[in-house]
Structure formats: structure tokens, C-alpha cells
Design a protein around this motif. Sequence first.
Motif, PDB file in Angstrom:
ATOM      1  N   ILE A 415       8.208 -13.298   4.278  1.00 30.15           N
ATOM      2  CA  ILE A 415       7.226 -13.428   3.205  1.00 30.15           C
ATOM      3  C   ILE A 415       7.150 -12.207   2.298  1.00 30.15           C
ATOM      4  O   ILE A 415       6.623 -12.296   1.190  1.00 30.15           O
ATOM      5  N   SER A 416       7.660 -11.065   2.738  1.00 36.33           N
ATOM      6  CA  SER A 416       7.477  -9.839   1.953  1.00 36.33           C
ATOM      7  C   SER A 416       8.791  -9.107   1.734  1.00 36.33           C
ATOM      8  O   SER A 416       9.509  -8.819   2.695  1.00 36.33           O
ATOM      9  N   PRO A 417       9.099  -8.752   0.487  1.00 37.99           N
ATOM     10  CA  PRO A 417      10.277  -7.922   0.230  1.00 37.99           C
ATOM     11  C   PRO A 417      10.061  -6.465   0.617  1.00 37.99           C
ATOM     12  O   PRO A 417      10.995  -5.661   0.551  1.00 37.99           O
ATOM     13  N   ARG A 418       8.826  -6.127   1.024  1.00 38.64           N
ATOM     14  CA  ARG A 418       8.489  -4.737   1.364  1.00 38.64           C
ATOM     15  C   ARG A 418       8.398  -4.516   2.862  1.00 38.64           C
ATOM     16  O   ARG A 418       7.800  -3.522   3.303  1.00 38.64           O
ATOM     17  N   SER A 419       8.948  -5.400   3.661  1.00 35.92           N
ATOM     18  CA  SER A 419       8.766  -5.297   5.106  1.00 35.92           C
ATOM     19  C   SER A 419       9.295  -3.971   5.657  1.00 35.92           C
ATOM     20  O   SER A 419       8.656  -3.362   6.529  1.00 35.92           O
ATOM     21  N   VAL A 420      10.419  -3.502   5.172  1.00 34.28           N
ATOM     22  CA  VAL A 420      10.981  -2.239   5.667  1.00 34.28           C
ATOM     23  C   VAL A 420      10.060  -1.084   5.313  1.00 34.28           C
ATOM     24  O   VAL A 420       9.761  -0.223   6.158  1.00 34.28           O
ATOM     25  N   ASP A 421       9.582  -1.052   4.075  1.00 34.31           N
ATOM     26  CA  ASP A 421       8.721   0.049   3.631  1.00 34.31           C
ATOM     27  C   ASP A 421       7.390   0.055   4.363  1.00 34.31           C
ATOM     28  O   ASP A 421       6.895   1.112   4.773  1.00 34.31           O
ATOM     29  N   ILE A 422       6.794  -1.121   4.536  1.00 34.78           N
ATOM     30  CA  ILE A 422       5.498  -1.177   5.215  1.00 34.78           C
ATOM     31  C   ILE A 422       5.662  -0.854   6.692  1.00 34.78           C
ATOM     32  O   ILE A 422       4.816  -0.160   7.286  1.00 34.78           O
ATOM     33  N   SER A 423       6.737  -1.322   7.295  1.00 37.95           N
ATOM     34  CA  SER A 423       7.022  -0.975   8.680  1.00 37.95           C
ATOM     35  C   SER A 423       7.140   0.532   8.849  1.00 37.95           C
ATOM     36  O   SER A 423       6.553   1.120   9.774  1.00 37.95           O
ATOM     37  N   SER A 424       7.870   1.184   7.963  1.00 38.21           N
ATOM     38  CA  SER A 424       8.045   2.641   8.037  1.00 38.21           C
ATOM     39  C   SER A 424       6.731   3.360   7.819  1.00 38.21           C
ATOM     40  O   SER A 424       6.434   4.359   8.489  1.00 38.21           O
ATOM     41  N   ALA A 425       5.931   2.852   6.887  1.00 43.69           N
ATOM     42  CA  ALA A 425       4.642   3.492   6.612  1.00 43.69           C
ATOM     43  C   ALA A 425       3.718   3.412   7.817  1.00 43.69           C
ATOM     44  O   ALA A 425       3.008   4.378   8.142  1.00 43.69           O
ATOM     45  N   LEU A 426       3.725   2.276   8.506  1.00 40.15           N
ATOM     46  CA  LEU A 426       2.877   2.145   9.692  1.00 40.15           C
ATOM     47  C   LEU A 426       3.345   3.080  10.800  1.00 40.15           C
ATOM     48  O   LEU A 426       2.524   3.735  11.466  1.00 40.15           O
ATOM     49  N   ALA A 427       4.646   3.179  11.002  1.00 35.18           N
ATOM     50  CA  ALA A 427       5.163   4.057  12.054  1.00 35.18           C
ATOM     51  C   ALA A 427       4.834   5.520  11.763  1.00 35.18           C
ATOM     52  O   ALA A 427       4.606   6.301  12.700  1.00 35.18           O
ATOM     53  N   ALA A 428       4.790   5.881  10.493  1.00 30.60           N
ATOM     54  CA  ALA A 428       4.576   7.285  10.116  1.00 30.60           C
ATOM     55  C   ALA A 428       3.104   7.664   9.999  1.00 30.60           C
ATOM     56  O   ALA A 428       2.785   8.840   9.812  1.00 30.60           O
ATOM     57  N   GLN A 429       2.208   6.707  10.107  1.00 25.91           N
ATOM     58  CA  GLN A 429       0.787   6.987   9.953  1.00 25.91           C
ATOM     59  C   GLN A 429       0.270   7.997  10.974  1.00 25.91           C
ATOM     60  O   GLN A 429       0.769   8.077  12.099  1.00 25.91           O
ATOM     61  N   ASN A 430      -0.765   8.726  10.594  1.00 28.11           N
ATOM     62  CA  ASN A 430      -1.607   9.421  11.559  1.00 28.11           C
ATOM     63  C   ASN A 430      -2.625   8.376  12.033  1.00 28.11           C
ATOM     64  O   ASN A 430      -3.644   8.152  11.385  1.00 28.11           O
ATOM     65  N   VAL A 516      -2.738  -3.906   2.201  1.00 27.63           N
ATOM     66  CA  VAL A 516      -1.396  -4.017   1.619  1.00 27.63           C
ATOM     67  C   VAL A 516      -0.688  -5.250   2.178  1.00 27.63           C
ATOM     68  O   VAL A 516      -0.064  -6.031   1.444  1.00 27.63           O
ATOM     69  N   ILE A 517      -0.774  -5.439   3.492  1.00 29.05           N
ATOM     70  CA  ILE A 517      -0.144  -6.602   4.115  1.00 29.05           C
ATOM     71  C   ILE A 517      -0.792  -7.888   3.626  1.00 29.05           C
ATOM     72  O   ILE A 517      -0.105  -8.870   3.292  1.00 29.05           O
ATOM     73  N   MET A 518      -2.112  -7.904   3.557  1.00 30.27           N
ATOM     74  CA  MET A 518      -2.796  -9.109   3.094  1.00 30.27           C
ATOM     75  C   MET A 518      -2.446  -9.429   1.649  1.00 30.27           C
ATOM     76  O   MET A 518      -2.368 -10.612   1.267  1.00 30.27           O
ATOM     77  N   ALA A 519      -2.248  -8.425   0.833  1.00 34.11           N
ATOM     78  CA  ALA A 519      -1.819  -8.666  -0.546  1.00 34.11           C
ATOM     79  C   ALA A 519      -0.495  -9.418  -0.576  1.00 34.11           C
ATOM     80  O   ALA A 519      -0.303 -10.354  -1.375  1.00 34.11           O
ATOM     81  N   ASP A 520       0.415  -9.046   0.308  1.00 34.62           N
ATOM     82  CA  ASP A 520       1.700  -9.741   0.343  1.00 34.62           C
ATOM     83  C   ASP A 520       1.578 -11.141   0.933  1.00 34.62           C
ATOM     84  O   ASP A 520       2.359 -12.038   0.580  1.00 34.62           O
TER      85      ASP A 520
END
Length: 637
Positions: A415-430, A516-520
Motif C-alpha cells: 500500500i505504501s511506496p515509502r515502506s523502506v523509509d518508514i521502516s528505517s525511521a522506526l528502527a532508528a527512533q529513540n 505517517v502510516i495512517m496517512a498512507d
Amino acid sequence: MARLSTLFVTVLAFAQQTCLAYPREHHASKVFVHGRDADEQYDYIIVGGGTAGLTVANRLTEDGKTTVLVVEYGQLSNSASITTVQGGFMGMSDTTLLYDIQSVPQTNLRNRSIAVLAGKVVGGSSAVNAMMTVRATAADYTRWGSFFSAGSHWSWDGLLPYFKRALTFVPPGAAVTKSASITYDTSYWGNTSGVYAGWPSFQYPGTTAQMDAFKGIPGVPFVKDSGSGEPGVYWYPTFMDPSRVERSYARTGHHDKAANRTNYHLVTGSRVLRVVLNGTTATGVSFVPVSSGPSSSNSSSETVVSARKEVIIAAGGIHSPQVLQLSGIGPRKLLSSANITTVVDLPGVGQNFQDHPMIQATFMYRNFTLHPSPEDAFLDRNFSSWVDTVWAANRTGPNSIATGNAAAWLPFPVISPRSVDISSALAAQNHTLSLPPDTDPTVAAGYRAQMLSYAAALNNNGTAFYNLVLTGGNTNGILVDLHPLSRGTVNIDPTNPYTTEPLVDYRALSNPLDAVIMADLIRFTRRYHMDNPLTKAWAATELAPGPETQTDEQFADYLAETLSPSEFHPAGTCAMMPRELGGVVDEELRVYGVRGLRVVDASVFPTLPGGNTCQSVYAVAEKAADLIQYGPPKAVE
């Protein structure tokens, strides 16, 4: 959904923790309205006569010897709103069957308070839910065990036998199967339970058309059976006894089967004050009639019953942590603030609270043909009369449909063309920044482990994150985020721990990536309706959020105004995780630090299953009954 709060008027309260002993004898009658009529001792006492509690009680008493007492806040009800299938939500129309709880104001939702709905009746939420008989993906259940080890018996393979035991699958009729192109595979289902997974006798042709329209979007998977553990577009059954065309739930499937056993007793209209502890061993339960009122000084009606073997808490995602905390089992700081002596400092009790958020994304079709085949054309002219006639004649037709039987449950990369970016952002979160500032380090560690697991899932096709239930009509409007990242709390009110409901805080959108996920999720739904060669002819109009909503910031504003953080699936508050990860129960569902005490309900889910929770609760309860009776399965070499 906050407007629903005006419907609910009941307040749960607790009385003083003292005991009045009654002379009691063993009774042949099975259902008591007064705790004083119960026996003084049972092998097992189950707190909560809902989906999980009744399942476990039925299984433990099947031998005719093991004695069980179930203590339930609600009553046995024969309300027609429970049995009625039509629409699926009739159980929620009877306010006597529901607790009335309001969340604390949600900071990220314009300070809105949200109705917290749970069944207050024998049968629990299985008596009032939407009747959607849905499993999550295999990855969701294997994720639970992964927090312990790669070889955990909490996995898809470890739960599938219990999914089969939990329900009796009755295939749809041949006529509706053919006309609607319904697919299913009975190898994923059982046939021995008193709880039924059935089907309506009619499907709107528009439902099949809406399912087929997903073929216009590359990468969308189609699944033959909803029980296969795969994400995709598929048909799923209803919690319905198809022979009676009535709701099938924990009372009809489990309580009614056990009701004639002399070793099974149920006391209704009773609220549990605490688990009775001898040191750190659970020895019984203290409870009072609901009718005794909320005053903590009213001890005249208190009853204590002892358990020879175990106490099993099955009060649900909202009330199980409350019972533990009032028993002195929970976060020391919280208990001290409530002037409750800490017996076991267990920081995870009441934390890790999760529910499925519902998102409004409403589209209307101007040219959608409800009955596209020539033989159905008469329905457009005489539909209402036909519906009433066939229902009155033999309980068939559209009135046998609950909330529907078709939906899309899709992985995030689809559903999202940003899956890689959002996945990386979640892994990198504090990750601790998304939790309350005083969160215990073990709870924070557990949250980080969950987020890292989700980060991987966001970038593969094994886990469904998106849900759209298909209506078969010319409007469609509710999306579900199947794996929200935000975590809330369910804690006793320190200023009034015994006389008020717990403080429920969804902490909606506290992890900024949720928005962000809900927007997608909404963008994909817009694509399905507006940029899809197979839906173009329907001429869809976007009613909400509206085409002017385009950026992440605009979607975030829209969600703050409209999001419901609850699909009425409270879970996670007594999480099955290692203690060093903020867990409350171990892999055998035993409460850490306490002998003879388990929790068995949705509160033990460490993470939400990607689907309606009822079928998962049944499976967990079936597995719990085996764990209680036989211990854990032997490891496979």
C-alpha cells in the motif's frame, strides 16, 4: 466514536478488602446471584465470565471432577440484541450489556475523550462484538513467541491446533458460494466446538465486485481462506450458528455446554475486590455483589472463596490489570500512590495498552450498480419487500448478514511506496520518547523490542497493516490500522482506587510515525477508489478527508480531529513477555512472582494481532486450558 459515550451509564466500583464468612454447603444448582451461595473452595477460580473465562471453565470441567467457580460482573442475559445477527452491532444497542468507561482526554486528539467499550454480561465482549470471525497473519502469532526465543511454542504452528479446536466451521451454502464466488479451505478449521463460524445465506453482488476491483492494483494478494495466516483480500465467516441464524458466542458455545455439570459454578453480578494472597501465593478471591454499591466501607456482603490449585484472571484488557493492581501486584510507585501495599513490584501491569485505531476515509459511488446481473434487477424495484418476506419465511436473505464477510488485509509494502523509509525511521527512533517520561526501563525495553519487530514487518509482505471491510454498497468509510505504534496505560485511579473505573489512556498518536502510516493507509484507499481501472466506472467522490488533504501535516491535522483510537479491542496490559522486557506473564501465562495465578485474555497479547481479536482470544484460551492441565508442550528436537 466519542459520541457513543452518551449511551453508557454504568460505573464499576470496588468495596473494602475485608471478609465476612458465610456458612456454605455444596450446591447442585450451577448459577448463583449471591456469592454466599458458592462453595467455600474450588480447584480453580476464574475472574471473568467472558470469551476467555468461559472457554477455560468449560475445558477444565469436562472431566466431571475438576471444580471451577467463575465470578462475573454481568448477568446472564437473553436480550434479543445479543442473538440478532442483522447488522452485527445490535449487542451494543443494549446499554445494560456494556461498561460505561471514558478515556482520559487525548492530548493528540484535541483533548477528546473516547468511549471504552467492553461487554458486561455472561459471554463478555463475544456477546456484543461485530461478529467478525477473523484471524491475523502467521507472522503476528510467531512474533509473540519471538520475544522469548525462536523455538517458543507461541507461534503460528503452536496456535493453529487451538484455532481449529476453538470453532466449528460450517461452509456457506452452495447457492451463495457460487453466486458470490466465495472461496474457503476447511483444512484450517475444526468441527468439534460449540462456537460456530457460519455464513449468511445471501451476499450483495456489489461485495464480489469490490473484492475483484483490488485486481486493478498491482501486488495485492488474494487468499483462498481467511484462516490460512496469509495477508490479502478474502472472505471470512461470522460468529453465527447457521442453523438458528443467531449469534454464536462464549455463553452458547461454552457456558451452556457446562451448565449441567455439578463441578461448574457461576456467580453473576459480582465484582472482584482482589486476589487473596498468602505471601506471594494466590489462595482465593474476594468479591462483593455489584448491587452493594460503590462505597468502600460496605463490607457486609463481601465473600471470600479459596482455590485449591489456581486463580485465573480473565477480566479483559481493561479490568485484568485493575484486579492485579488492587491485589498489590503492579508498579510500586502507582500502588504506593494509591496506598496499596506492594506484594510484587511488576512494572508492566497496566502498561503496553493497545487497541486498533479506526480512520474515517469515506467515498461514495455515483454509478455503482448494486445488482449487476439481469436476474437481480428485480431487487432494485422490490428489494425491501423481498428482504422481509424471505426473512420471515425461513430466516434467509440480507438480514442474515452481520457486518459483512469480505475485506482487504494488506501488507505495508503493497500500500505504501515509502515502506523502506518508514521502516528505517522506526528502527532508528529513540523509542523511549514515545512513552510516558516515568516509564520503567523494563517496559521501555519491551517497547523497543516490539518496534524493532514492527520495523522489519513494515518492509516485508508477511504482516497485514491495512484493513478495509467491504460493504457491497455505494459507500465505504472506515479503515483500521492493524498495528499502531503508540502505547497507552490502564491504571487504577490513585485518588479513588476502589470506587472508580481505571484510568484509561490510549496515548493516541504518541508515536509520530502512526500519523505517517495512517496517512498512507488513506492514500492507498484513495488510489483504490480514484486511480484504479476497475473502479473508474463507479465515479467515486471522496467525502472525507477530502481531496484537499494531501501532505503528511494535513493528514495529521485531520486525524487529530477525527481518529478513534479504539475498535473496541483493548489488549496488551498484562503482556506475555520476558520480565526484563516489562512482561507480566510468562509463556505459561503465569504471573511473574506469584504462585498459583495466571491471566488468560487479550491483556496477555504482547502485540495486537492484525485482525479482530475475538478468534485470537478463543485460541489463546484453548491453549491456556492445555497449559493449565498438562503443562507446556515438549520441545521438538
